[in-house]
Design an enzyme around this catalytic site. Structure first.
Site, PDB file in Angstrom:
ATOM      1  N   ASP A  43       0.799  -1.225   0.000  1.00 25.40           N
ATOM      2  CA  ASP A  43       0.000   0.000   0.000  1.00 25.40           C
ATOM      3  C   ASP A  43       0.836   1.282   0.000  1.00 25.40           C
ATOM      4  OD1 ASP A  43       1.028  -0.366   2.516  1.00 25.40           O
ATOM      5  OD2 ASP A  43      -0.865  -0.256   3.596  1.00 25.40           O
ATOM      6  N   HIS A  44       2.088   1.193   0.420  1.00 24.13           N
ATOM      7  CA  HIS A  44       2.899   2.409   0.522  1.00 24.13           C
ATOM      8  C   HIS A  44       3.609   2.744  -0.794  1.00 24.13           C
ATOM      9  CE1 HIS A  44       2.260   2.030   4.801  1.00 24.13           C
ATOM     10  NE2 HIS A  44       3.017   3.065   5.066  1.00 24.13           N
ATOM     11  N   ASP A  48       4.002  -1.017  11.351  1.00 25.91           N
ATOM     12  CA  ASP A  48       3.533   0.304  10.970  1.00 25.91           C
ATOM     13  C   ASP A  48       2.934   0.947  12.211  1.00 25.91           C
ATOM     14  OD1 ASP A  48       2.742   1.912   8.226  1.00 25.91           O
ATOM     15  OD2 ASP A  48       1.450   2.346   9.940  1.00 25.91           O
ATOM     16  N   ARG A  61      -0.365  12.941   9.968  1.00 24.63           N
ATOM     17  CA  ARG A  61       0.948  13.534  10.240  1.00 24.63           C
ATOM     18  C   ARG A  61       1.185  14.734   9.347  1.00 24.63           C
ATOM     19  NH1 ARG A  61       3.955   7.797  11.077  1.00 24.63           N
ATOM     20  NH2 ARG A  61       3.298   7.659  13.246  1.00 24.63           N
ATOM     21  N   SER A 100       6.812   7.417  12.806  1.00 27.09           N
ATOM     22  CA  SER A 100       6.743   6.119  12.148  1.00 27.09           C
ATOM     23  C   SER A 100       7.496   5.019  12.896  1.00 27.09           C
ATOM     24  CB  SER A 100       7.336   6.280  10.754  1.00 27.09           C
ATOM     25  OG  SER A 100       7.953   5.102  10.325  1.00 27.09           O
ATOM     26  N   ARG A 160       9.320   2.882  11.249  1.00 24.01           N
ATOM     27  CA  ARG A 160      10.336   2.406  10.297  1.00 24.01           C
ATOM     28  C   ARG A 160      11.655   2.081  11.004  1.00 24.01           C
ATOM     29  NH1 ARG A 160       9.943   8.269   7.453  1.00 24.01           N
ATOM     30  NH2 ARG A 160       7.804   7.553   7.495  1.00 24.01           N
TER      31      ARG A 160
HETATM   32  C1  MIC Z   1       4.088   6.500   8.152  1.00 25.06           C
HETATM   33  O1  MIC Z   1       2.913   6.849   8.249  1.00 25.06           O
HETATM   34  O2  MIC Z   1       5.024   7.228   8.482  1.00 25.06           O
HETATM   35  C2  MIC Z   1       4.384   5.107   7.666  1.00 25.06           C
HETATM   36  C3  MIC Z   1       5.017   5.246   6.349  1.00 25.06           C
HETATM   37  O3  MIC Z   1       3.202   4.381   7.504  1.00 25.06           O
HETATM   38  C4  MIC Z   1       5.283   4.455   8.688  1.00 25.06           C
HETATM   39  C5  MIC Z   1       5.921   3.225   8.276  1.00 25.06           C
HETATM   40  C6  MIC Z   1       7.062   3.410   7.358  1.00 25.06           C
HETATM   41  O4  MIC Z   1       7.858   4.322   7.529  1.00 25.06           O
HETATM   42  O5  MIC Z   1       7.175   2.585   6.471  1.00 25.06           O
HETATM   43  C7  MIC Z   1       4.652   4.211  10.051  1.00 25.06           C
HETATM   44  O6  MIC Z   1       3.775   4.948  10.430  1.00 25.06           O
HETATM   45  O7  MIC Z   1       5.109   3.334  10.796  1.00 25.06           O
HETATM   46 FE1  SF4 Z   2      -0.070   4.828   5.004  1.00 26.44          FE
HETATM   47 FE2  SF4 Z   2       1.238   5.570   7.209  1.00 26.44          FE
HETATM   48 FE3  SF4 Z   2      -0.223   7.320   5.830  1.00 26.44          FE
HETATM   49 FE4  SF4 Z   2      -1.421   5.425   7.170  1.00 26.44          FE
HETATM   50  S1  SF4 Z   2      -0.174   7.054   8.038  1.00 26.44           S
HETATM   51  S2  SF4 Z   2      -1.903   6.059   5.104  1.00 26.44           S
HETATM   52  S3  SF4 Z   2      -0.027   3.724   6.949  1.00 26.44           S
HETATM   53  S4  SF4 Z   2       1.621   6.274   5.135  1.00 26.44           S
END
Ligand code: MIC
Ligand code: SF4
Length: 643
Positions: A64-65, A119, A379, A535, A537
């Site tokens: 999905d990313h 995630d 975010r 995140s 990550r």
């Molecule tokens: C995000 O919202 O920052 C992400 C991308 O979903 C991350 C995960 C990632 O960095 O792959 C998260 O929230 O954990």
């Molecule tokens: Fe995707 Fe993270 Fe954004 Fe949710 S917050 S839509 S998991 S990138």
């Protein structure tokens, strides 16, 4: 003494430790989820552990990313994850099927079960009464292999909801209000439990919006009771058998209680550049806007989309505004197509995106220079949108849609009377984009498909007795993992290639960091409060590991990032006196004498700043397992040494 809801689920899953706030515990994990941006690493780590089949009740991998395929990298990763899943017993949600949290809620989440996901927004599952926690990929890999998940037994905050939301005031405004009260650090070490009469007025998707964005509080997770409303949702998803009623005991004890009267809430927005920079729509005023993005795992349910369609019906998006809409899942998009709402959205001029994270992670739709963008996401960290000086406001879908028509920030209550928006009695169900794994006896016939961009993850060595290293970076408060390891369309394709992605490590703070750290060979990072928020990550730990970072010393840490550092074998320490932060500068030579034995024996650690000739007392907060893990050089070594 009774139990809170979270305590009940923890008690049921406890395999180590005591159900006592602040103590180190381990819980059994029923389900796991991964997404593609963290998934490749998680599955490489899972492979390295040598486990043949996942041992969970259900493990699901979502794509999905990284769906913008502007080179071979992302497509190769999708193929790699798909083949690993097929072989090792994991369900594979193909690209196009939707955002992990939305799809998991619809099709897999079960009240009372435990879920960890690579995630940070995994707590979305709390909307359906799961204990759902975001974790690093390595922790998820261990859980897939049957290992327990280790956390500090959380404090429990009760949010007592009364009343009922006024027309056009939204679940998003509830969580923005909680963020206003608690701030982005207020949830660290805590579970947020929702209770009270007001709960009954919120549907499952609305509850999920609230638990989803609980991640921005830094909370371990957030959870709603499982009740008749949960049952109706599961029934509509043809999963009634998964329903169990769950609630806290009436005499449960909480560490803190916050009361929110839903009837008194007003439309709110999180202003640049932090999810807790909350203002009411009146305070901001009729600000002119450039862009509106509707979607993300926070606000992309059918209910959200139906409200947006109602608002846009027969109108046109303001000529100065670009509106994009990404429905959260194939189910949502399909139902919008079936009931005609999709045509309304298209007709109004919305730019329809595929069901994926998209602009939320900077995968396209970056705003214009200094552009003001209203987003229904969770975010708004600086630069995350892909435009460094972009001004991102986090709002409800109702406010987003009303504003897209007017061209300025609009109070959705001006829309007048609101019809009742109801969930359907039956959702359109077709799981044809979820590929089941092959049977265990056939697993040898599945070849794991790797692309040239998939590189092995960096390994860490057992810890040295003493760390002697210069400071390669000094940063301030509230550093996010988006600062440490930025995402976006250019960098995300490198998520499977740590040497390549590490070139961008901290680039937003200091472009010279990468070269400096490599040149120093070993180094230490100094930071402020709430270091590593955002995140999950693990790249934010693996890239520093690759660049030789041995320790990170800060005023305070965010939970998941601290765990990721320990998993990577990097020592996270905090200042005993926050003022000592000022006694260290870039390039200072630091010594952590006999730090290994101090960690193993839990004795005082004193940092010696050789450049300034000053001793600085530090604090270590580790479980016994953390201590051994750090000494052995991280979670993979730790797991292998005990296999
Ligand atoms: C995000 O919202 O920052 C992400 C991308 O979903 C991350 C995960 C990632 O960095 O792959 C998260 O929230 O954990
Ligand atoms: Fe995707 Fe993270 Fe954004 Fe949710 S917050 S839509 S998991 S990138």
């Amino acid at each position: 003494m009774g139990y809170t809801l979270a305590e009940k689920i923890i008690k049921e899953h406890l395999v180590e430790g005591e159900l006592k706030r602040g103590s180190d515990i381990a819980i059994r994990i029923d389900q796991t989820l991964t997404q593609d941006a963290t998934g490749t690493m998680a599955y490489l780590e899972f492979e390295a552990m040598g486990v043949k089949r996942v041992k969970t009740e259900k493990s699901v991998a979502y794509i999905d990313h990284n769906t913008l395929q502007s080179g071979f990298e992302n497509a190769d990763d999708h193929r790699f994850i798909g083949s690993i899943c097929k072989k090792h017993g994991i369900y594979f949600s193909r690209p196009g099927n939707g955002i992990c949290h939305q799809v998991h809620l619809e099709r897999f989440g079960i009240p009372g079960k435990t879920l960890i996901g690579s995630d940070s927004h995994t707590p979305t599952g709390g909307g359906i009464g799961m204990l759902a926690i975001g974790a690093g990929g390595m922790d998820v890999a261990v859980a897939m292999g049957g290992g327990a998940y280790h956390i500090v037994c959380p404090e429990i905050v009760k949010v007592e909801l009364s009343g009922k939301l006024s027309p056009w005031v939204s679940a998003k405004d509830v969580i923005l209000e909680v963020l206003r009260i608690l701030s982005v650090k207020g949830g660290v070490g805590k579970v947020i439990e929702y209770a009270g009469e007001g709960v009954k007025t919120l549907s499952v998707p609305e509850r999920a919006t609230i638990t989803n964005m609980g991640a921005e509080l830094g909370a371990t997770t957030s959870i709603f009771p499982s009740d008749e409303i949960t049952k109706a949702f599961l029934k509509a998803q043809k999963r009634e058998n998964d329903y169990v009623p769950l609630a806290a005991d009436p005499d449960a004890v909480y560490d803190k209680v916050i009361s929110i009267n839903l009837s008194e809430l007003k439309p709110l927005a999180a202003c640049p550049h932090s999810p807790d920079n909350i203002k009411s729509v009146e305070e901001i005023g009729n600000m002119k806007i450039d862009q509106v993005c509707i979607g993300s795992c926070t606000n992309s349910s059918l209910l959200d989309m139906m409200k947006v369609a109602y608002i846009l019906k027969g109108k046109t998006v303001h000529p100065d505004v670009s509106l994009s809409i990404a429905p959260g899942s194939k189910q949502v998009l399909n139902m919008l197509a079936e009931n005609g709402a999709l045509s309304i959205l298209i007709d109004a001029g919305a730019r329809i995106l595929e069901s994926a994270c998209g602009p939320c992670i900077g995968m396209g739709q970056s705003p214009n220079s200094k552009g003001i963008s209203l987003r229904t996401f969770n975010r708004n960290f600086e630069g995350r949108s892909g435009t460094k000086d972009g001004q991102i406001y986090l709002v409800s879908p109702e406010m987003a849609a009303a504003s897209a028509l007017n061209g300025y920030l609009t109070d959705p209550r001006e829309l007048g009377e609101m019809p009742e928006f109801k969930l359907p009695e039956v959702f359109t169900i077709n799981d044809n984009m979820i590929v089941p794994p092959v049977a265990e006896e056939d697993m040898d016939s599945v070849e794991v498909l790797r692309g040239p961009n998939i590189k092995p993850f960096p390994t860490s060595e057992p810890m040295e007795d003493t760390i002697l290293a210069p400071v390669s970076l000094k940063v301030g408060d509230n550093i996010t993992t988006d600062h440490i390891m930025p995402a976006g369309a250019k960098i995300l394709p490198l998520r499977s290639n740590i040497p390549a992605i590490s070139k961008f490590c901290f680039a937003v703070c200091d472009e010279a960091f990468h070269d400096r750290a490599l040149q120093m060979k070993q180094s230490i990072i100094i930071g402020g409060a709430n270091y590593g928020q955002g995140s999950s990550r693990e790249h934010a730990a693996l890239a520093p590991l690759y660049l030789g970072v041995k320790a990170v010393i800060v005023k305070s840490f965010a939970r998941i990032h601290k765990a990721n550092l320990i998993n990577a074998g990097i020592v996270p320490l905090t200042f005993q006196n926050e003022a000592d932060y000022d006694a260290i500068d870039l390039q200072d030579e630091l010594e952590l004498k006999d730090v290994k034995s101090a960690i193993l024996n839990n004795t005082q650690i004193v940092l010696f700043n050789k450049t300034k000739n000053k001793e600085i007392p530090l604090v270590q907060e580790f479980s016994q397992r953390d201590r051994e893990m750090l000494a052995e050089g991280g979670l993979l070594n730790f797991t292998r040494n005990r296999a």
